[in-house]
Enzyme design. Structure first.
Site, PDB file in Angstrom:
ATOM      1  N   ASN A 224     -16.954  10.660  -2.914  1.00 18.40           N
ATOM      2  CA  ASN A 224     -15.750  11.028  -3.643  1.00 18.40           C
ATOM      3  C   ASN A 224     -15.781  11.410  -4.914  1.00 18.40           C
ATOM      4  OD1 ASN A 224     -13.192  11.157  -4.219  1.00 18.40           O
ATOM      5  ND2 ASN A 224     -12.441   9.157  -3.593  1.00 18.40           N
TER       6      ASN A 224
ATOM      7  N   GLU B  57      -0.197  -3.675  -0.076  1.00 21.78           N
ATOM      8  CA  GLU B  57      -1.050  -4.822   0.362  1.00 21.78           C
ATOM      9  C   GLU B  57      -0.948  -6.117  -0.703  1.00 21.78           C
ATOM     10  OE1 GLU B  57      -5.256  -3.543   0.242  1.00 21.78           O
ATOM     11  OE2 GLU B  57      -4.722  -1.542   1.092  1.00 21.78           O
ATOM     12  N   ASN B  58      -0.440  -5.717  -1.818  1.00 21.27           N
ATOM     13  CA  ASN B  58      -0.459  -6.974  -2.904  1.00 21.27           C
ATOM     14  C   ASN B  58       1.012  -7.622  -3.346  1.00 21.27           C
ATOM     15  OD1 ASN B  58      -3.535  -7.339  -3.292  1.00 21.27           O
ATOM     16  ND2 ASN B  58      -3.063  -5.315  -3.994  1.00 21.27           N
TER      17      ASN B  58
ATOM     18  N   ARG C 213       4.265   9.609 -11.874  1.00 20.96           N
ATOM     19  CA  ARG C 213       4.882  10.672 -11.358  1.00 20.96           C
ATOM     20  C   ARG C 213       6.245  10.594 -10.825  1.00 20.96           C
ATOM     21  NH1 ARG C 213       0.561  11.291  -6.768  1.00 20.96           N
ATOM     22  NH2 ARG C 213      -1.392  11.327  -8.226  1.00 20.96           N
TER      23      ARG C 213
ATOM     24  N   GLY D  11       0.910   2.974  -3.816  1.00 22.82           N
ATOM     25  CA  GLY D  11      -0.125   2.459  -4.811  1.00 22.82           C
ATOM     26  C   GLY D  11       0.154   3.019  -6.159  1.00 22.82           C
TER      27      GLY D  11
ATOM     28  N   GLY E  71      -0.481   6.255  -6.652  1.00 17.36           N
ATOM     29  CA  GLY E  71       0.401   7.126  -5.970  1.00 17.36           C
ATOM     30  C   GLY E  71       0.877   6.802  -4.864  1.00 17.36           C
TER      31      GLY E  71
ATOM     32  N   ARG F 241     -14.996  13.399   0.575  1.00 17.36           N
ATOM     33  CA  ARG F 241     -13.736  13.297   0.665  1.00 17.36           C
ATOM     34  C   ARG F 241     -13.082  14.658  -0.317  1.00 17.36           C
ATOM     35  NH1 ARG F 241      -9.332  11.494  -3.510  1.00 17.36           N
ATOM     36  NH2 ARG F 241      -7.687  11.946  -2.293  1.00 17.36           N
TER      37      ARG F 241
ATOM     38  N   HIS G 176      -2.831  11.757   1.182  1.00 18.61           N
ATOM     39  CA  HIS G 176      -3.359  10.375   1.588  1.00 18.61           C
ATOM     40  C   HIS G 176      -3.564  10.221   2.908  1.00 18.61           C
ATOM     41  CE1 HIS G 176      -0.966   8.395  -2.075  1.00 18.61           C
ATOM     42  NE2 HIS G 176      -2.199   8.351  -2.320  1.00 18.61           N
TER      43      HIS G 176
HETATM   44  P1  ADP Z   1      -4.397   4.342  -6.644  1.00 20.68           P
HETATM   45  O1  ADP Z   1      -3.401   5.031  -6.038  1.00 20.68           O
HETATM   46  O2  ADP Z   1      -4.830   4.607  -7.964  1.00 20.68           O
HETATM   47  O3  ADP Z   1      -5.765   4.062  -5.489  1.00 20.68           O
HETATM   48  P2  ADP Z   1      -4.057   1.468  -6.083  1.00 20.68           P
HETATM   49  O4  ADP Z   1      -3.789   1.665  -4.642  1.00 20.68           O
HETATM   50  O5  ADP Z   1      -5.020   0.578  -6.525  1.00 20.68           O
HETATM   51  O6  ADP Z   1      -3.870   2.866  -6.823  1.00 20.68           O
HETATM   52  O7  ADP Z   1      -2.356   0.598  -6.484  1.00 20.68           O
HETATM   53  C1  ADP Z   1      -2.266   0.313  -7.948  1.00 20.68           C
HETATM   54  C2  ADP Z   1      -0.940  -0.287  -7.710  1.00 20.68           C
HETATM   55  O8  ADP Z   1      -1.189  -1.488  -7.155  1.00 20.68           O
HETATM   56  C3  ADP Z   1      -0.423  -0.628  -9.398  1.00 20.68           C
HETATM   57  O9  ADP Z   1       0.911  -0.414  -9.672  1.00 20.68           O
HETATM   58  C4  ADP Z   1      -0.654  -2.231  -9.358  1.00 20.68           C
HETATM   59  O10 ADP Z   1       0.392  -2.892 -10.067  1.00 20.68           O
HETATM   60  C5  ADP Z   1      -0.237  -2.606  -7.879  1.00 20.68           C
HETATM   61  N1  ADP Z   1      -1.312  -3.768  -7.640  1.00 20.68           N
HETATM   62  C6  ADP Z   1      -2.634  -3.927  -7.416  1.00 20.68           C
HETATM   63  N2  ADP Z   1      -3.026  -5.081  -7.293  1.00 20.68           N
HETATM   64  C7  ADP Z   1      -1.915  -5.796  -7.096  1.00 20.68           C
HETATM   65  C8  ADP Z   1      -1.623  -7.289  -7.248  1.00 20.68           C
HETATM   66  N3  ADP Z   1      -2.913  -8.127  -7.178  1.00 20.68           N
HETATM   67  N4  ADP Z   1      -0.494  -7.512  -7.064  1.00 20.68           N
HETATM   68  C9  ADP Z   1       0.603  -7.005  -7.330  1.00 20.68           C
HETATM   69  N5  ADP Z   1       0.352  -5.504  -7.431  1.00 20.68           N
HETATM   70  C10 ADP Z   1      -0.957  -5.103  -7.560  1.00 20.68           C
END
Ligand code: ADP
Length: 396
Positions: free
Chosen positions: A7, A331-332, A238, A207, A209, A90, A179
């Site tokens: 990527n 996920e988080n 954005r 995320g 994005g 990618r 995505h």
């Molecule tokens: P990208 O689009 O750059 O791949 P990610 O999928 O890593 O980004 O997502 C980033 C976002 O995910 C951020 O807003 C961050 O706050 C959130 N995030 C990542 N880890 C956690 C966590 N453990 N708890 C809450 N939010 C999280």
């Protein structure tokens, strides 16, 4: 077969080497600051990470270093480059022609170069990355996997903008969606979990994005991102969807050029622009809990837009069987998930709050409340694996 997934970004090159027989990642890493100075971080499961500062003038130097480390007697995981069966690349944009993952030949690359203007940030670096890999691995099959291709079956009423049709014909201005590899992966997992392909799924890739996609029988019928990844829900920096007149009004009032306005909407808007605190949901949540009202507003706006899009897709599909959360926030961030699913029982979405709160970060979980019509899941995305799988299928 061993598959290398690449990527390439403008100053970075991420890689993962998969062993498809054992479904494992043998090594992965990232070359950063390409064209500036250069660093590589090389990771192998169960072993200590290796970091090296090395001059990386271009993508070719980066991929040469990656291959050197992959084959290194001490740090490596393979005996030689000939063990790599194929390379998957990618690409964010496959335009209207590359509707499926494809073996990359001269014709495909020529086409990708011709549409680079549609995708100025990711297109040219991805092409440079491919050319660098091809030059050091000329006898291996190289496959392109495109974020847009999951949307290639969308019907025209979902992708044509209500602007003069000639602009679509002249400049290919339409909704493409992004995505797609992530949405395809988690949608397929949801189908597996429900034991049927014949289902309606809404996948929320939230995320930095973010995009939301509606799929019927494993095919996307609508998605929130459009001509560029700028459309849809508010994101880290954005804006997402806004009244188009706001754009020209800002340009006039602030005396901005098109490029400056684009930068404002891409890099200074969204959660960062509203909160004034950060683009990162974690920082914004801390600020909100500390009494920062604009941080609270940013999170409310995010949830508001996600809900609106989910609701509109349920209307479009006349129902939904599964709702999936994925990517960093999906996920988080249990609080965002809880807020999105709150007061959605009319539409059949109800989650078990305790299960949601206890769902381990970044792990699979089913949140569905007892008796709820719609199954709600957290499914960690794995775009790289999907790229490896497509690459293996085409290389065979
Ligand atoms: P990208 O689009 O750059 O791949 P990610 O999928 O890593 O980004 O997502 C980033 C976002 O995910 C951020 O807003 C961050 O706050 C959130 N995030 C990542 N880890 C956690 C966590 N453990 N708890 C809450 N939010 C999280």
């Amino acid at each position: 077969m061993k598959i290398l997934v690449v990527n390439a970004g403008s100053s970075s090159l991420k890689y993962q080497l998969f062993d498809m027989e054992t479904n494992t990642v043998l090594a992965k890493g990232n070359c950063e600051r390409i064209g500036i100075d250069g660093t590589i971080t090389h990771k192998r499961p169960g072993k200590e990470d290796y970091t090296e500062k090395a001059p990386l003038p271009d993508h070719k130097a980066a991929i040469e270093l990656v291959l050197r480390l992959l084959c290194d007697a001490e740090l490596g995981v393979i005996g030689g480059v000939e063990e790599i069966g194929a390379v998957g690349h990618r690409f964010a944009h496959g335009g209207e022609m590359l509707r499926k993952s494809s073996v990359l030949g001269d014709e495909e690359i020529k086409y990708l170069e011709s549409i680079a203007e549609l995708n100025p940030l990711h297109g040219p670096p991805a092409i440079s990355g491919f050319k660098a890999c091809k030059s050091v691995m000329p006898n291996i099959t190289h496959v392109g996997v495109f974020d847009t291709s999951y949307y290639s079956d969308m019907e025209s009423h979902a992708y044509i903008y209500p602007i003069p049709y000639e602009l679509y014909e002249k400049y290919k201005i339409r909704r493409y969606g992004f995505h797609g590899t992530s949405h395809r992966f988690v949608c397929a997992k949801a189908s597996e979990l429900l034991g049927s392909k014949d289902i309606k799924v809404i996948t929320c890739h939230l995320g930095n994005g973010s995009s939301i996609t509606a799929s019927v029988n494993g095919k996307a019928i609508d998605t929130s991102m459009g001509f560029t990844p700028q459309e849809g829900v508010p994101m880290g920096t954005r804006s997402g969807t806004i009244d188009p007149t706001v754009v020209t009004y800002i340009m006039k009032k602030e005396g901005l050029s098109p490029e400056e306005c684009e930068k404002l909407l891409n890099s200074k808007s969204g959660l960062l622009g509203i909160s004034g605190v950060s683009s990162d949901c974690r920082d914004i949540t801390i600020a909100r809990d500390g009494g920062n009202e604009r941080a609270g507003l940013a999170l409310k706006i995010l949830v508001h837009y996600i809900k609106k899009i989910i609701g509109s897709y349920i209307a479009e599909m006349n129902g939904v069987d599964a709702l999936v959360f994925t990517a960093g926030i999906g996920e988080n961030d249990k609080l965002i998930r809880e807020a999105v699913c709150r007061d959605m029982s009319y539409l059949g979405i109800e989650i078990d709050e305790e299960v949601n709160m206890a769902c381990p970060k970044g792990a699979f979980g089913e949140l569905t409340a007892k008796g709820a019509k719609v199954r709600t899941f957290v499914i960690p995305t794995n775009e790289e694996y999907m790229i490896a799988l497509d690459t293996q299928n085409l290389a065979k």
